[in-house]
Design a protein around this motif. Sequence first.
Motif, PDB file in Angstrom:
ATOM      1  N   HIS A 123       0.844  -1.206   0.000  1.00 19.62           N
ATOM      2  CA  HIS A 123       0.000   0.000   0.000  1.00 19.62           C
ATOM      3  C   HIS A 123       0.882   1.261   0.000  1.00 19.62           C
ATOM      4  CE1 HIS A 123      -3.630   2.360   1.019  1.00 19.62           C
ATOM      5  NE2 HIS A 123      -2.868   3.007   1.876  1.00 19.62           N
ATOM      6  N   ALA A 124       1.872   1.289   0.878  1.00 20.64           N
ATOM      7  CA  ALA A 124       2.755   2.455   0.986  1.00 20.64           C
ATOM      8  C   ALA A 124       3.595   2.642  -0.283  1.00 20.64           C
ATOM      9  CB  ALA A 124       3.662   2.318   2.205  1.00 20.64           C
ATOM     10  N   GLY A 125       4.089   1.544  -0.836  1.00 20.38           N
ATOM     11  CA  GLY A 125       4.929   1.613  -2.043  1.00 20.38           C
ATOM     12  C   GLY A 125       4.145   2.118  -3.248  1.00 20.38           C
ATOM     13  N   LEU A 126       2.898   1.670  -3.384  1.00 17.09           N
ATOM     14  CA  LEU A 126       2.047   2.168  -4.466  1.00 17.09           C
ATOM     15  C   LEU A 126       1.831   3.669  -4.277  1.00 17.09           C
ATOM     16  CD1 LEU A 126      -0.766  -0.594  -4.617  1.00 17.09           C
ATOM     17  CD2 LEU A 126       1.216  -0.412  -6.090  1.00 17.09           C
ATOM     18  N   GLY A 127       1.650   4.069  -3.009  1.00 10.86           N
ATOM     19  CA  GLY A 127       1.435   5.485  -2.698  1.00 10.86           C
ATOM     20  C   GLY A 127       2.657   6.325  -3.010  1.00 10.86           C
ATOM     21  N   ALA A 128       3.843   5.841  -2.659  1.00 12.16           N
ATOM     22  CA  ALA A 128       5.081   6.587  -2.909  1.00 12.16           C
ATOM     23  C   ALA A 128       5.297   6.779  -4.410  1.00 12.16           C
ATOM     24  CB  ALA A 128       6.271   5.850  -2.296  1.00 12.16           C
ATOM     25  N   ILE A 149       9.582  -5.348   0.278  1.00  4.03           N
ATOM     26  CA  ILE A 149      10.471  -4.623   1.204  1.00  4.03           C
ATOM     27  C   ILE A 149      11.104  -3.373   0.576  1.00  4.03           C
ATOM     28  CG2 ILE A 149      12.618  -4.781   2.550  1.00  4.03           C
ATOM     29  CD1 ILE A 149      11.779  -7.661   3.315  1.00  4.03           C
ATOM     30  N   PRO A 150      11.799  -3.487  -0.563  1.00  3.25           N
ATOM     31  CA  PRO A 150      12.428  -2.270  -1.108  1.00  3.25           C
ATOM     32  C   PRO A 150      11.416  -1.444  -1.913  1.00  3.25           C
ATOM     33  CG  PRO A 150      13.560  -4.293  -1.817  1.00  3.25           C
ATOM     34  CD  PRO A 150      12.200  -4.677  -1.334  1.00  3.25           C
ATOM     35  N   VAL A 151      11.262  -0.189  -1.567  1.00  2.57           N
ATOM     36  CA  VAL A 151      10.299   0.668  -2.268  1.00  2.57           C
ATOM     37  C   VAL A 151      10.725   0.885  -3.721  1.00  2.57           C
ATOM     38  CG1 VAL A 151      11.304   2.915  -1.632  1.00  2.57           C
ATOM     39  CG2 VAL A 151       8.844   2.727  -2.025  1.00  2.57           C
ATOM     40  N   ASP A 152      12.039   0.792  -3.976  1.00  2.00           N
ATOM     41  CA  ASP A 152      12.501   0.958  -5.358  1.00  2.00           C
ATOM     42  C   ASP A 152      12.096  -0.221  -6.245  1.00  2.00           C
ATOM     43  OD1 ASP A 152      14.797   0.281  -3.360  1.00  2.00           O
ATOM     44  OD2 ASP A 152      15.346  -0.795  -5.179  1.00  2.00           O
ATOM     45  N   VAL A 153      11.900  -1.399  -5.640  1.00  2.00           N
ATOM     46  CA  VAL A 153      11.416  -2.550  -6.414  1.00  2.00           C
ATOM     47  C   VAL A 153       9.958  -2.310  -6.820  1.00  2.00           C
ATOM     48  CG1 VAL A 153      10.846  -5.012  -6.349  1.00  2.00           C
ATOM     49  CG2 VAL A 153      13.009  -4.211  -5.395  1.00  2.00           C
ATOM     50  N   ALA A 202      11.036   9.735  -1.552  1.00  2.00           N
ATOM     51  CA  ALA A 202      10.382   9.345  -0.297  1.00  2.00           C
ATOM     52  C   ALA A 202      11.299   9.620   0.897  1.00  2.00           C
ATOM     53  CB  ALA A 202       9.990   7.867  -0.346  1.00  2.00           C
ATOM     54  N   LEU A 203      12.602   9.427   0.709  1.00  2.00           N
ATOM     55  CA  LEU A 203      13.556   9.620   1.808  1.00  2.00           C
ATOM     56  C   LEU A 203      14.099  11.047   1.861  1.00  2.00           C
ATOM     57  CD1 LEU A 203      15.656   6.310   1.501  1.00  2.00           C
ATOM     58  CD2 LEU A 203      13.894   6.842   3.205  1.00  2.00           C
ATOM     59  N   GLY A 204      13.770  11.863   0.865  1.00  2.00           N
ATOM     60  CA  GLY A 204      14.275  13.239   0.819  1.00  2.00           C
ATOM     61  C   GLY A 204      15.778  13.299   0.641  1.00  2.00           C
ATOM     62  N   GLN A 205      16.311  12.369  -0.182  1.00  2.00           N
ATOM     63  CA  GLN A 205      17.770  12.331  -0.374  1.00  2.00           C
ATOM     64  C   GLN A 205      18.185  13.036  -1.661  1.00  2.00           C
ATOM     65  OE1 GLN A 205      18.429   8.090  -0.396  1.00  2.00           O
ATOM     66  NE2 GLN A 205      19.078   8.072   1.747  1.00  2.00           N
ATOM     67  N   SER A 206      19.252  13.798  -1.589  1.00  2.00           N
ATOM     68  CA  SER A 206      19.805  14.398  -2.796  1.00  2.00           C
ATOM     69  C   SER A 206      20.677  13.363  -3.510  1.00  2.00           C
ATOM     70  CB  SER A 206      20.636  15.634  -2.443  1.00  2.00           C
ATOM     71  OG  SER A 206      21.681  15.253  -1.574  1.00  2.00           O
ATOM     72  N   ASP A 259      23.770  13.105  -4.091  1.00  2.00           N
ATOM     73  CA  ASP A 259      25.008  12.646  -3.441  1.00  2.00           C
ATOM     74  C   ASP A 259      24.731  11.871  -2.150  1.00  2.00           C
ATOM     75  OD1 ASP A 259      24.128  15.045  -2.333  1.00  2.00           O
ATOM     76  OD2 ASP A 259      26.119  15.544  -1.560  1.00  2.00           O
ATOM     77  N   GLN A 260      23.501  11.944  -1.643  1.00  2.00           N
ATOM     78  CA  GLN A 260      23.160  11.165  -0.442  1.00  2.00           C
ATOM     79  C   GLN A 260      22.597   9.786  -0.783  1.00  2.00           C
ATOM     80  OE1 GLN A 260      20.336  14.005   1.051  1.00  2.00           O
ATOM     81  NE2 GLN A 260      21.741  14.831   2.590  1.00  2.00           N
ATOM     82  N   ALA A 261      22.054   9.629  -1.991  1.00  2.00           N
ATOM     83  CA  ALA A 261      21.377   8.385  -2.374  1.00  2.00           C
ATOM     84  C   ALA A 261      22.361   7.226  -2.514  1.00  2.00           C
ATOM     85  CB  ALA A 261      20.638   8.600  -3.685  1.00  2.00           C
ATOM     86  N   ASP A 262      21.869   5.990  -2.288  1.00  2.00           N
ATOM     87  CA  ASP A 262      22.765   4.834  -2.448  1.00  2.00           C
ATOM     88  C   ASP A 262      22.821   4.342  -3.905  1.00  2.00           C
ATOM     89  OD1 ASP A 262      20.393   3.395  -2.835  1.00  2.00           O
ATOM     90  OD2 ASP A 262      20.458   2.428  -0.869  1.00  2.00           O
ATOM     91  N   TRP A 263      21.849   4.748  -4.717  1.00  2.00           N
ATOM     92  CA  TRP A 263      21.794   4.368  -6.136  1.00  2.00           C
ATOM     93  C   TRP A 263      21.786   2.855  -6.331  1.00  2.00           C
ATOM     94  CZ3 TRP A 263      20.339   7.956  -9.487  1.00  2.00           C
ATOM     95  CH2 TRP A 263      20.520   9.295  -9.122  1.00  2.00           C
ATOM     96  N   LEU A 264      21.254   2.139  -5.333  1.00  2.00           N
ATOM     97  CA  LEU A 264      21.148   0.689  -5.422  1.00  2.00           C
ATOM     98  C   LEU A 264      19.711   0.305  -5.778  1.00  2.00           C
ATOM     99  CD1 LEU A 264      23.138  -0.286  -2.202  1.00  2.00           C
ATOM    100  CD2 LEU A 264      23.924  -0.506  -4.577  1.00  2.00           C
TER     101      LEU A 264
END
Lengths: 349, 90
Positions: free
Chosen positions: A97-102, A158-162, A203-207, A209-214
């Motif tokens: 539910h949260a991932g669809l929302g994001a 689990i991973p929102v990017d998935v 969703a995490l508010g990362q720029s 250079d802060q993102a893990d890009w994974l």
Amino acid sequence: MHPVFCTIVPPHVLDKLAQSEDPAVSESARRTLEHDSLQRTRRRITTLRGVAAPTGTPSDKPERTIYDAEHREVAPGRKVHAEGDAPSNDTTVNRAHAGLGATFELFLKVYGRHSIDDAGLPLDATVHYGEKYDNAFWDGSQMVFGDGDNDLFLDFTIPVDVIGHELTHGVTQHTANLEYYGQSGALNESVSDVFGSLIKQYALGQSADQADWLIGAGLLGPNVDRGVALRSMKAPGTAYDDDVLGKDPQPATMDDYVRTSRDNGGVHINSGIPNHAFYLLATDLGGNAWERAGKIWYATLTGGELLASDADFAEFARLTAASARTLFGEGDEIQAVLKAWSSVGVPAS
Amino acid sequence: MRIAITRTGGFAGIERRAELDTTGRPDATHVQALAHRALASAAEEGTAVTGVPDGFRYEISVDGRTIHCADPHLTHEQRELIRFVLKEGA
């Protein structure tokens, strides 16, 4: 002893086979082509671009419904959660539910897109699909999530990017409809990785250079000793190197482009190249990746008939440069786009 | 009967392959019948349908005859055979 032709054989190969002098080969290929072309006609109907939403303005709120397959391979399954319901006791349901929302949120707030089809498509998802099912996919109209085997893979919600990756396959289906084979297929995969990662960053508010890009961080199970995720946009080829999973096969540049007939012509392999180009662009521009870099990619993907469904890397690269000029004029953006593609060995001009 | 299954694609894009020889197995008759039905349903009922992005693709070979199929459009028999061979095979 002739194979039964199916999805794994790309249409252009079938075209050749259909002209075969061996009647058994040509007949089988011809029947598959007829079937496929029917499917493609259907898809084309759903991918008419620039068509106005049916009636009225689509809502700015998502309409999410979660179903439970109860460990069978069926979709949608039993309805267990509607949009306005209180959180479920099942964390998998809540994560879906949260991932669809994001995902809905990023596409609406940043790109002005109303859901997957830009016409307010309700977002349906099936969880607990199959037994120990190591996958998640967009089936053309809804999301499907497996629980993972709990050995190599954990729960795919689990991973929102998935979740974002899979839903972006829906966006691509409704826009550029990139053919899922060879370079256009790798672009289809890459666009899903790009927006999957952007959904997580937003969703995490990362720029940048802060993102893990994974892609898929947090998905690997207890039996994977050496791995952080399934793909790395920052350093393709380094996400895992494990005795059970093997080694991450992704190239970062055209020098290491993998020619293969497997995996639909390496769609999950060569996507590392456009992935890395996006990473280079986003980190070069700095700030939030979903803003300038993301807008250039989004405009390219959704820019109507310009992007052909069988586009190769170079064609896509040229169109990102054109999008950068249209959106931002002759500034840092276009220079950064050209530099990023040049670094991965794809000509963009 | 030798049954080999290769699974490709999927979100992870990691290939998996398993092979199983029914010779000497107590359940040989059952497994062979299942394999015949899995192949027959592909050949005769035209289950050769379009897969989906990130959906698993399967190649099933039984004594040298090969078919292809893809999630989520598998027949019941194909699903059962795939699950069995990927679990029991080596």
